[in-house]
Each structure stands twice: as structure tokens, then as C-alpha cells.
Design a protein around this motif. Sequence first.
Motif, PDB file in Angstrom:
ATOM      1  N   ASP A 104       0.819  -1.212   0.000  1.00  0.00           N
ATOM      2  CA  ASP A 104       0.000   0.000   0.000  1.00  0.00           C
ATOM      3  C   ASP A 104       0.847   1.254   0.000  1.00  0.00           C
ATOM      4  O   ASP A 104       0.715   2.135  -0.837  1.00  0.00           O
ATOM      5  CB  ASP A 104      -0.891   0.034   1.251  1.00  0.00           C
ATOM      6  CG  ASP A 104      -2.174  -0.727   1.042  1.00  0.00           C
ATOM      7  OD1 ASP A 104      -2.974  -0.804   1.981  1.00  0.00           O
ATOM      8  OD2 ASP A 104      -2.381  -1.243  -0.071  1.00  0.00           O
ATOM      9  N   MET A 107       3.258   1.717  -3.073  1.00  0.00           N
ATOM     10  CA  MET A 107       2.518   2.166  -4.261  1.00  0.00           C
ATOM     11  C   MET A 107       2.117   3.623  -4.141  1.00  0.00           C
ATOM     12  O   MET A 107       2.273   4.410  -5.081  1.00  0.00           O
ATOM     13  CB  MET A 107       1.259   1.319  -4.446  1.00  0.00           C
ATOM     14  CG  MET A 107       1.529   0.008  -5.121  1.00  0.00           C
ATOM     15  SD  MET A 107       2.014   0.276  -6.850  1.00  0.00           S
ATOM     16  CE  MET A 107       1.708  -1.345  -7.487  1.00  0.00           C
ATOM     17  N   ALA A 108       1.591   3.997  -2.975  1.00  0.00           N
ATOM     18  CA  ALA A 108       1.131   5.375  -2.776  1.00  0.00           C
ATOM     19  C   ALA A 108       2.293   6.339  -2.941  1.00  0.00           C
ATOM     20  O   ALA A 108       2.181   7.378  -3.602  1.00  0.00           O
ATOM     21  CB  ALA A 108       0.502   5.518  -1.388  1.00  0.00           C
ATOM     22  N   HIS A 110       5.007   5.787  -4.586  1.00  0.00           N
ATOM     23  CA  HIS A 110       5.448   5.731  -5.987  1.00  0.00           C
ATOM     24  C   HIS A 110       4.594   6.645  -6.856  1.00  0.00           C
ATOM     25  O   HIS A 110       5.129   7.437  -7.648  1.00  0.00           O
ATOM     26  CB  HIS A 110       5.366   4.281  -6.466  1.00  0.00           C
ATOM     27  CG  HIS A 110       5.589   4.090  -7.931  1.00  0.00           C
ATOM     28  ND1 HIS A 110       6.782   4.346  -8.550  1.00  0.00           N
ATOM     29  CD2 HIS A 110       4.750   3.655  -8.903  1.00  0.00           C
ATOM     30  CE1 HIS A 110       6.684   4.077  -9.841  1.00  0.00           C
ATOM     31  NE2 HIS A 110       5.462   3.657 -10.084  1.00  0.00           N
ATOM     32  N   ILE A 111       3.288   6.588  -6.696  1.00  0.00           N
ATOM     33  CA  ILE A 111       2.384   7.385  -7.526  1.00  0.00           C
ATOM     34  C   ILE A 111       2.482   8.862  -7.197  1.00  0.00           C
ATOM     35  O   ILE A 111       2.394   9.719  -8.077  1.00  0.00           O
ATOM     36  CB  ILE A 111       0.920   6.901  -7.382  1.00  0.00           C
ATOM     37  CG1 ILE A 111       0.790   5.521  -7.987  1.00  0.00           C
ATOM     38  CG2 ILE A 111      -0.053   7.855  -8.040  1.00  0.00           C
ATOM     39  CD1 ILE A 111       1.145   5.442  -9.446  1.00  0.00           C
ATOM     40  N   SER A 112       2.665   9.181  -5.910  1.00  0.00           N
ATOM     41  CA  SER A 112       2.731  10.593  -5.548  1.00  0.00           C
ATOM     42  C   SER A 112       4.085  11.197  -5.873  1.00  0.00           C
ATOM     43  O   SER A 112       4.300  12.383  -5.690  1.00  0.00           O
ATOM     44  CB  SER A 112       2.426  10.768  -4.053  1.00  0.00           C
ATOM     45  OG  SER A 112       3.416  10.088  -3.310  1.00  0.00           O
TER      46      SER A 112
END
Lengths: 127, 317
Positions: A104, A107-108, A110-112
Motif C-alpha cells: 500500500d 505504491m502510494a 510511488h504514484i505521488s
Amino acid sequence: MQYQRESWSSYIEARRRVGTYECLERIERLASENAVVIFSMSSCCMCHAIKRLFCGMGVNPTVYELDEDPRGKDMEMALNTLLGGRSATVPVVFVGGKLVGAMDRVMASHISGNLVPLLKQAGALWL
Amino acid sequence: MASDSLRPRPSDVQQTEKRRGPGAASERTPDAKAYVQQLESSRMRLSQIEQDLQQSQAQGMVLGGSSGFGNISQGAAIFDMEYARWLDDDNRHMAELRTGLQAHLSDSDLRMIVDRHIAHYDEIFHLKGVAAKSDVFHLITGMWASPAEHCFLWLGGFRPSDLIKMLISQLDLLTEQQLMDIYSLQHSTQLAEDALSQGREQLQQSLIDTIAIGSSSDGMHQMAVALGKLSNLEGFVHQADNLRQQTLHQLHRIFTVRQAAKCFLVIGEYHGRLRALSSLWASRPRQNLIGDDGSCQTTSTGLQMLQYSGHNHLNNF
């Protein structure tokens, strides 16, 4: 955790806590030895996904497969404690010796766009 | 939905006959009897196909939008209902965005509308999370989505990098920084999608290996192991939904208020058109029911349907 009245159970509990503490120390030590450290299990598909993510970014993570470690079960419990009692323990990622988290969080971040600076800081990425 | 598309709509055939006019059949086609015979044989073929469909459904094959076992789970039924309600809300939010942009509202007023829209998206992700716990198959197979959306489904929903690609082509007046941020987001989502896809592939392979192995005496154990592995699917759908949700939030951060409003409008209209495409496809008339010059009839009937349809987003089509 429930405290049992029988002394045997509380003895086991105390032993477990000491064991967990030792494992936490070991985890900390392993995590500080490399830029990117992943605690994984060879049979876990989410672990496979997270390894692919880092490889895709051009990072070469150091992976510890807990199911191939004699103290794997204890390590798992220790990681569980670290993450605050999650149901799925692995994968867990450390960058630059610091805990990033489970899938979780990774990923968060990575995307931000927060993961790449962390990796650069830890010397895992140079571009 | 599959059975609907095979049954000819009486209205379609009537319309065709009306357009031809009474007695026109004998003028246009040299042999009116042959035309009627063709209709009859097509109808017989259809009823045969329907019979076969029912048989195979009884044998447990899953077809189109209906479950092979007759009923869908309670979790799935509840989700479908919630999703239908969410779609109604979506239309309302889209209308708000549209009027908000046209009315040239102040940034703060527009921001409230955009924030409400984001919360509206957060709601569907929450609903999907709840549904995944009770029926992950329903989500991952996309039974809740329209067939066209279903076609492009990735792990139970839209593919974030595709959405970004579409947006890049639709939006203009982006600053250099914004363009960089969007391309960076596209790259990140692409990497994340690849990683999750590969993880899911490994799960699938592992599952196949588990089910393939096993003598009959070991069967129950293997099934138990397979069940355990299958439960990991929920994790993948969860990560995919998280990716979708975070992509939308990140887009919200990159854009100005007006750009964000336009962005969400574009996204909503895009999905609306996919849904409309599904309905049009399902209700298109079949060529072999119409006759030799059927091709022209199909096109004009199709266009007529475009006009009838009450969906206002088709005006942008």
C-alpha cells in the motif's frame, strides 16, 4: 494480546516478546546494510509484483525470502508488529535503512512521486 | 445481455417493413416469397441458438452478463445496485461540472464542485473495496460493467495509464511543469500496472500448477491450497483500485481548478460513451434479417437509434 492466568502461557508470551525484539534488531540490521531491502516470501505473488516494480525502475533490491530463512516465522511476526498488526505481512520495503511500508505505502509513495527522491537519497538511483 | 442481443427486436423488423411500404417488398426484391422464407429460417435458427444457450447455461458455462449458476451472490447484487445509484449521481455531478465551467464560476466555487466530484469517485472505490471482500470474482470479471468497458478491463476497472494517455490528447494549455508531471505520472502508473499484472500472472500460474497436480486422493487438499491462493486475488484488485484512486487524486493535484474540472468532465464523458457504445452494439439490427440491400438499412437504423437515445452525452459523440 490477552494475558492468561496460567504462568506457563505468560512465560511463553514473555519468551515470544524477547524473540520478537531480537528479530526486530536483526531486521533493522539487515535493512541498514543495503539501499533497498525487501522482506518477501518466494511463494508470495504480491512480493513478486513489488520486486518487478523496483526492477522496472532500474533499482536492484536486496531480497530476503522469509520462507527460506530458519527464523522466518519469527521475522514475520516481528514485521507484523512493526506494521501494526496487518493481516498480510510481506512484502515489506526498507529504503536507506528506513521503513517505507507494505505494498500500500510503497505504491502510494510511488504514484505521488515521493519514492524516486527517497531512492536517489539512498543511492539506489542515479538518473 | 447476451441473450438480448440475439433476439431480434420486433420494432426493428417492423420499422424496416414500414420504410419499404406495403407491397414494396415485391417491388424491390424479385422474390418476396424468398424474403419471407429467409426470415422464417433465420427465426428458426435463432430459437435453436437460444435453446443451445439455455442448455449450456444449465451445464454451468458463464455467458455474457448472466451467471451460469443462475444467481449472483448477495455481495455482487448489492454492489450492482450501489453502482447503478453511483452512475445516477455521476450524471448529476457531470451536469454540475458542465454548468460550472460554462458559467465561469469563481475558482473557489468551482473548487467545491471539483472536490465533491473527487469525493464521489472515492465513494465508488470504497464500495468496490467492500464488494471485493464478499465477491472478488464479480469485480475482477467485470460483470458489473457495460460490455465495452468490460472489454478494456484491467484488474477490475479502468487502466490508469490509458486514462492519462486519453487526457493528454484532450487537454491543452498545460504549463511545461504540468506536462512533465503528467508524463511522469503516466510513467509511474505504467510501471505499477506492469508490476501488478506480472504479480497476477504469477498467481494464475501458481493456481494452475496447484489444480493440475494431484491424484484423486490428494484432491481435497489441493483444492484447499488453491482456495488459499485464490484469496490473494482480492489483494490485487485492492492494489489496482488504489492505483486508480491515487491517479485521480494526483491529477487533481497537478491541474488548476478549471483544468481539473475539464479533466473530470472528459473522464466522465469518455466512460459514458463506452457505456453508450455497449447499448448501441447490443441493440444493433442483424443484417441477415433484413435482406440483400441490408447494409444500407443497418446504417440508417443505427443513426436513427442515435437520435432516439435520451442520453445527452451522445450529442458530443
